[in-house]
Design a protein around this motif. Structure first.
Motif, PDB file in Angstrom:
ATOM      1  N   TRP A 420      36.587  35.397  39.504  1.00  0.00           N
ATOM      2  CA  TRP A 420      37.658  36.350  39.830  1.00  0.00           C
ATOM      3  C   TRP A 420      38.660  36.458  38.672  1.00  0.00           C
ATOM      4  O   TRP A 420      39.136  37.535  38.334  1.00  0.00           O
ATOM      5  N   GLU A 421      38.941  35.315  38.028  1.00  0.00           N
ATOM      6  CA  GLU A 421      39.872  35.336  36.901  1.00  0.00           C
ATOM      7  C   GLU A 421      39.308  36.167  35.762  1.00  0.00           C
ATOM      8  O   GLU A 421      40.027  36.984  35.157  1.00  0.00           O
ATOM      9  N   ARG A 422      38.000  35.985  35.462  1.00  0.00           N
ATOM     10  CA  ARG A 422      37.378  36.781  34.397  1.00  0.00           C
ATOM     11  C   ARG A 422      37.377  38.263  34.782  1.00  0.00           C
ATOM     12  O   ARG A 422      37.618  39.144  33.953  1.00  0.00           O
ATOM     13  N   PHE A 423      37.093  38.531  36.046  1.00  0.00           N
ATOM     14  CA  PHE A 423      37.084  39.903  36.562  1.00  0.00           C
ATOM     15  C   PHE A 423      38.459  40.548  36.393  1.00  0.00           C
ATOM     16  O   PHE A 423      38.583  41.691  35.931  1.00  0.00           O
ATOM     17  N   ALA A 424      39.501  39.806  36.767  1.00  0.00           N
ATOM     18  CA  ALA A 424      40.867  40.352  36.697  1.00  0.00           C
ATOM     19  C   ALA A 424      41.302  40.568  35.258  1.00  0.00           C
ATOM     20  O   ALA A 424      41.949  41.577  34.931  1.00  0.00           O
ATOM     21  N   LEU A 425      40.978  39.625  34.368  1.00  0.00           N
ATOM     22  CA  LEU A 425      41.363  39.767  32.962  1.00  0.00           C
ATOM     23  C   LEU A 425      40.641  40.950  32.316  1.00  0.00           C
ATOM     24  O   LEU A 425      41.220  41.683  31.502  1.00  0.00           O
ATOM     25  N   LYS A 426      39.391  41.147  32.697  1.00  0.00           N
ATOM     26  CA  LYS A 426      38.604  42.232  32.110  1.00  0.00           C
ATOM     27  C   LYS A 426      39.159  43.592  32.508  1.00  0.00           C
ATOM     28  O   LYS A 426      39.161  44.547  31.726  1.00  0.00           O
ATOM     29  N   ARG A 427      39.676  43.690  33.749  1.00  0.00           N
ATOM     30  CA  ARG A 427      40.140  44.981  34.273  1.00  0.00           C
ATOM     31  C   ARG A 427      41.654  45.107  34.251  1.00  0.00           C
ATOM     32  O   ARG A 427      42.213  45.988  34.888  1.00  0.00           O
ATOM     33  N   LEU A 428      42.303  44.230  33.508  1.00  0.00           N
ATOM     34  CA  LEU A 428      43.763  44.260  33.438  1.00  0.00           C
ATOM     35  C   LEU A 428      44.242  45.588  32.849  1.00  0.00           C
ATOM     36  O   LEU A 428      43.787  46.022  31.796  1.00  0.00           O
ATOM     37  N   GLY A 429      45.148  46.246  33.564  1.00  0.00           N
ATOM     38  CA  GLY A 429      45.691  47.508  33.081  1.00  0.00           C
ATOM     39  C   GLY A 429      44.870  48.729  33.432  1.00  0.00           C
ATOM     40  O   GLY A 429      45.194  49.844  33.031  1.00  0.00           O
ATOM     41  N   GLN A 430      43.754  48.554  34.196  1.00  0.00           N
ATOM     42  CA  GLN A 430      42.933  49.689  34.606  1.00  0.00           C
ATOM     43  C   GLN A 430      43.254  50.034  36.065  1.00  0.00           C
ATOM     44  O   GLN A 430      42.822  49.344  36.990  1.00  0.00           O
ATOM     45  N   PRO A 431      44.020  51.093  36.309  1.00  0.00           N
ATOM     46  CA  PRO A 431      44.431  51.405  37.681  1.00  0.00           C
ATOM     47  C   PRO A 431      43.278  51.774  38.606  1.00  0.00           C
ATOM     48  O   PRO A 431      43.388  51.670  39.809  1.00  0.00           O
ATOM     49  N   GLU A 432      42.155  52.205  38.034  1.00  0.00           N
ATOM     50  CA  GLU A 432      41.033  52.622  38.873  1.00  0.00           C
ATOM     51  C   GLU A 432      40.065  51.480  39.159  1.00  0.00           C
ATOM     52  O   GLU A 432      39.012  51.690  39.743  1.00  0.00           O
ATOM     53  N   ALA A 433      40.375  50.272  38.750  1.00  0.00           N
ATOM     54  CA  ALA A 433      39.450  49.157  38.920  1.00  0.00           C
ATOM     55  C   ALA A 433      39.255  48.844  40.406  1.00  0.00           C
ATOM     56  O   ALA A 433      40.202  48.849  41.173  1.00  0.00           O
ATOM     57  N   ARG A 434      37.997  48.540  40.816  1.00  0.00           N
ATOM     58  CA  ARG A 434      37.728  48.207  42.212  1.00  0.00           C
ATOM     59  C   ARG A 434      38.159  46.771  42.498  1.00  0.00           C
ATOM     60  O   ARG A 434      38.315  45.970  41.582  1.00  0.00           O
ATOM     61  N   PRO A 435      38.352  46.433  43.769  1.00  0.00           N
ATOM     62  CA  PRO A 435      38.781  45.069  44.096  1.00  0.00           C
ATOM     63  C   PRO A 435      37.652  44.066  43.951  1.00  0.00           C
ATOM     64  O   PRO A 435      36.473  44.417  43.990  1.00  0.00           O
ATOM     65  N   PHE A 436      37.999  42.813  43.778  1.00  0.00           N
ATOM     66  CA  PHE A 436      37.011  41.740  43.686  1.00  0.00           C
ATOM     67  C   PHE A 436      36.520  41.385  45.090  1.00  0.00           C
ATOM     68  O   PHE A 436      37.300  41.323  46.037  1.00  0.00           O
ATOM     69  N   GLU A 437      35.227  41.190  45.227  1.00  0.00           N
ATOM     70  CA  GLU A 437      34.650  40.841  46.521  1.00  0.00           C
ATOM     71  C   GLU A 437      34.506  39.329  46.602  1.00  0.00           C
ATOM     72  O   GLU A 437      33.700  38.723  45.898  1.00  0.00           O
ATOM     73  N   ALA A 438      35.288  38.695  47.458  1.00  0.00           N
ATOM     74  CA  ALA A 438      35.255  37.244  47.609  1.00  0.00           C
ATOM     75  C   ALA A 438      34.255  36.854  48.696  1.00  0.00           C
ATOM     76  O   ALA A 438      34.223  37.460  49.776  1.00  0.00           O
ATOM     77  N   HIS A 439      33.453  35.821  48.407  1.00  0.00           N
ATOM     78  CA  HIS A 439      32.447  35.344  49.360  1.00  0.00           C
ATOM     79  C   HIS A 439      32.743  33.927  49.838  1.00  0.00           C
ATOM     80  O   HIS A 439      32.367  33.578  50.958  1.00  0.00           O
ATOM     81  N   HIS A 440      33.372  33.119  49.005  1.00  0.00           N
ATOM     82  CA  HIS A 440      33.601  31.722  49.366  1.00  0.00           C
ATOM     83  C   HIS A 440      35.081  31.411  49.601  1.00  0.00           C
ATOM     84  O   HIS A 440      35.411  30.466  50.305  1.00  0.00           O
ATOM     85  N   ILE A 441      35.964  32.177  48.997  1.00  0.00           N
ATOM     86  CA  ILE A 441      37.403  31.960  49.190  1.00  0.00           C
ATOM     87  C   ILE A 441      37.793  32.476  50.571  1.00  0.00           C
ATOM     88  O   ILE A 441      37.377  33.568  50.962  1.00  0.00           O
ATOM     89  N   ASN A 442      38.593  31.687  51.307  1.00  0.00           N
ATOM     90  CA  ASN A 442      38.964  32.119  52.658  1.00  0.00           C
ATOM     91  C   ASN A 442      39.801  33.399  52.601  1.00  0.00           C
ATOM     92  O   ASN A 442      40.432  33.716  51.592  1.00  0.00           O
ATOM     93  N   ALA A 443      39.796  34.132  53.720  1.00  0.00           N
ATOM     94  CA  ALA A 443      40.374  35.485  53.752  1.00  0.00           C
ATOM     95  C   ALA A 443      41.864  35.496  53.426  1.00  0.00           C
ATOM     96  O   ALA A 443      42.343  36.378  52.705  1.00  0.00           O
ATOM     97  N   GLU A 444      42.609  34.507  53.950  1.00  0.00           N
ATOM     98  CA  GLU A 444      44.065  34.502  53.721  1.00  0.00           C
ATOM     99  C   GLU A 444      44.392  34.281  52.245  1.00  0.00           C
ATOM    100  O   GLU A 444      45.232  34.974  51.664  1.00  0.00           O
ATOM    101  N   THR A 445      43.670  33.302  51.630  1.00  0.00           N
ATOM    102  CA  THR A 445      43.900  33.039  50.208  1.00  0.00           C
ATOM    103  C   THR A 445      43.485  34.237  49.364  1.00  0.00           C
ATOM    104  O   THR A 445      44.173  34.613  48.405  1.00  0.00           O
ATOM    105  N   ALA A 446      42.339  34.851  49.722  1.00  0.00           N
ATOM    106  CA  ALA A 446      41.873  36.025  48.970  1.00  0.00           C
ATOM    107  C   ALA A 446      42.882  37.166  49.064  1.00  0.00           C
ATOM    108  O   ALA A 446      43.156  37.851  48.074  1.00  0.00           O
ATOM    109  N   PHE A 447      43.447  37.359  50.247  1.00  0.00           N
ATOM    110  CA  PHE A 447      44.437  38.443  50.401  1.00  0.00           C
ATOM    111  C   PHE A 447      45.663  38.183  49.522  1.00  0.00           C
ATOM    112  O   PHE A 447      46.147  39.073  48.823  1.00  0.00           O
ATOM    113  N   GLU A 448      46.180  36.942  49.566  1.00  0.00           N
ATOM    114  CA  GLU A 448      47.384  36.632  48.792  1.00  0.00           C
ATOM    115  C   GLU A 448      47.111  36.758  47.300  1.00  0.00           C
ATOM    116  O   GLU A 448      47.934  37.296  46.550  1.00  0.00           O
TER     117      GLU A 448
END
Length: 476
Positions: A420-448
């Motif tokens: 997720w960190e690599r994903f976020a750094l790669k798309r930093l500053g791109q307003p059209e970037a899609r959200p990261f799909e979390a599979h193992h991180i719990n929903a509350e942590t992923a939302f925050e």
């Protein structure tokens, strides 16, 4: 001045609105008639302004307010129904950045806020070109301005008096900022008026302290009792020598003849008078009246206390004053330019991050992704943003291989955080970037995490965010 106003009255519909298209209000005539015979005494304003140079606490309070306010940028917005759209480089902003050939924007706002605190009034004189557009702003000293009441328009104009010369000014030429005054229809009430007794008390104590240690060298007042009989010549010689050595310019010393020589202290020391506590009480009262928390300047304030004091100062003192100025500018200055606009200072009020996240959590139940992006992060809409937060759009490109059968172990969560960190750094500053799909991180942590990632536009801040997330995982 009349030349630019003649053009203004012919071309600016706002001037016609203010000057002629006014519905008479029943009580205005009586208010104007009552105040027409009461020519204000401007010496009070002069005296209030002079206190600024003589009282250290008034100087500190007014400076903190005026300088802090002068640093906040002012923005102009175009009003379209319920929407406000920022206008880049509006003529008003350019005018405020260079109000006249001899002042900067900071100096203009600093003087305006300072005069409001000291006298309750501040005035801007507008000067313009033949088209009726202001090209210069000049602050006027409140101790030289008198308001001329009018039975129909409330204010007929202003008179600026200097060295006996009276200069008439049209109402449209002057912007009058004022604080609320409960017993005056035309002039504002200064904070200094409410602090008058505390200021005078503090000045008297300061002067007494100066006299004690300056002129009299700290020698206390008292009685010299000569118990044994001495001749008149010796008595006069003793008095002269004593006063020469210990009397001082203002020291009061009584001499009594009786027998022996005895000193009796009849003065009050600084300790007896609680001098330091008294001066501190005066300081606290003065600063409180001006709305400056003591923790903002106290040398004994802890870091936590100073932070709370700064937040209180911004939210409860500085921000209302900025709103007062911006609304007056919207009402009196912006109509000189076509279109419907409003002015507002940048919102400098501190935000509570946790409260903001809680608010977003509540909003995701009823708002779409685009609505949340626009309302909370001021981001442009995206194609997949019409769906609620729970919607998962089809992937545009595959992420790193994810074993969906793998249990959500700490190792799997750490690995997903790294992806997720690599994903976020790669798309930093791109307003059209899609959200990261979390599979193992719990929903509350992923939302925050997702909410915080949306608000970050700096790579270092992103790295700190994910480092904190990994640290929290290790602690759990």
């Amino acid at each position: 001045m009349r030349q630019w106003l003649s053009g203004l009255l012919n071309t600016w519909k706002g001037a016609a609105t203010r000057e002629s298209v006014r519905v008479p209000v029943p009580h205005i005539g009586a208010v104007a008639a009552h105040n027409a015979t009461v020519w204000p005494n401007l010496t009070d304003a002069t005296a209030q302004s002079a206190v600024y140079a003589r009282s250290p606490w008034v100087y500190v309070a007014v400076n903190r307010i005026a300088e802090a306010a002068a640093l906040v940028p002012l923005h102009v917005y175009r009003v379209e129904g319920e929407r406000k759209l920022a206008v880049e480089n509006h003529p008003l902003e350019r005018l405020l950045n260079a109000p006249n050939p001899f002042m900067s924007r900071f100096e203009l706002l600093e003087q305006t806020l300072g005069m409001l605190e000291l006298t309750g009034n501040a005035y801007w004189l507008l000067s313009g070109d033949a088209t009726g557009t202001p090209t210069q702003i000049w602050p006027l000293r409140p101790d030289r301005v008198r308001i001329v009441p009018d039975a129909r328009r409330f204010v007929r104009g202003y008179v600026y008096e200097i060295d006996g010369r009276q200069i008439p000014l049209e109402a449209v030429e002057v912007v009058h900022f004022k604080r609320w005054h409960p017993t005056n229809d035309y002039y504002g009430l200064s904070a200094l008026a409410a602090a008058r007794v505390a200021v005078q008390t503090d000045q008297a104590m300061s002067k007494w302290n100066h006299n004690t240690f300056g002129q009299n060298n700290g020698v206390p007042a008292g009685i010299v009792n000569v118990k044994e009989f001495i001749t008149d010549s010796d008595f006069e010689r003793l008095k002269g020598e004593w006063r020469s050595s210990y009397g001082g310019a203002q020291r009061k010393t009584a001499f009594l003849r009786g027998g022996g020589v005895e000193w009796q202290d009849i003065g009050l020391s600084h300790t007896d008078l609680d001098f330091l506590d008294g001066r501190q009480a005066n300081r606290d009262e003065i600063l409180s009246i001006f709305g400056v928390p003591v923790g903002l300047i106290s040398e004994n304030a802890t870091e936590a206390n100073a932070r709370v004091a700064e937040r209180t100062f911004i939210e409860r003192t500085l921000w209302p004053k900025l709103v007062r100025l911006s609304q007056k500018i919207t009402q009196e200055l912006l109509p000189f330019w076509p279109g419907e606009h409003s002015a507002a200072f940048a919102d400098i009020r501190p935000t509570d991050t946790q409260a903001r996240l809680d608010e977003i959590r509540t909003a995701v139940q009823v708002l779409s992704i685009n609505e949340i992006r626009q309302q909370y992060y001021h981001l442009q809409p995206v194609e997949w943003g019409a769906f609620p937060v729970a919607y998962t759009p089809p992937a545009e490109e595959p992420d790193a291989e994810v074993d969906t059968d793998e249990s959500s172990s700490p190792e799997a969560v750490k690995a997903e955080l790294a992806r997720w960190e690599r994903f976020a750094l790669k798309r930093l500053g791109q307003p059209e970037a899609r959200p990261f799909e979390a599979h193992h991180i719990n929903a509350e942590t992923a939302f925050e995490l997702n909410a915080r990632v949306q608000a970050i536009d700096d790579a270092d801040a992103l790295k700190v965010l994910f480092a904190d997330a990994r640290a929290a995982l290790n602690e759990s």
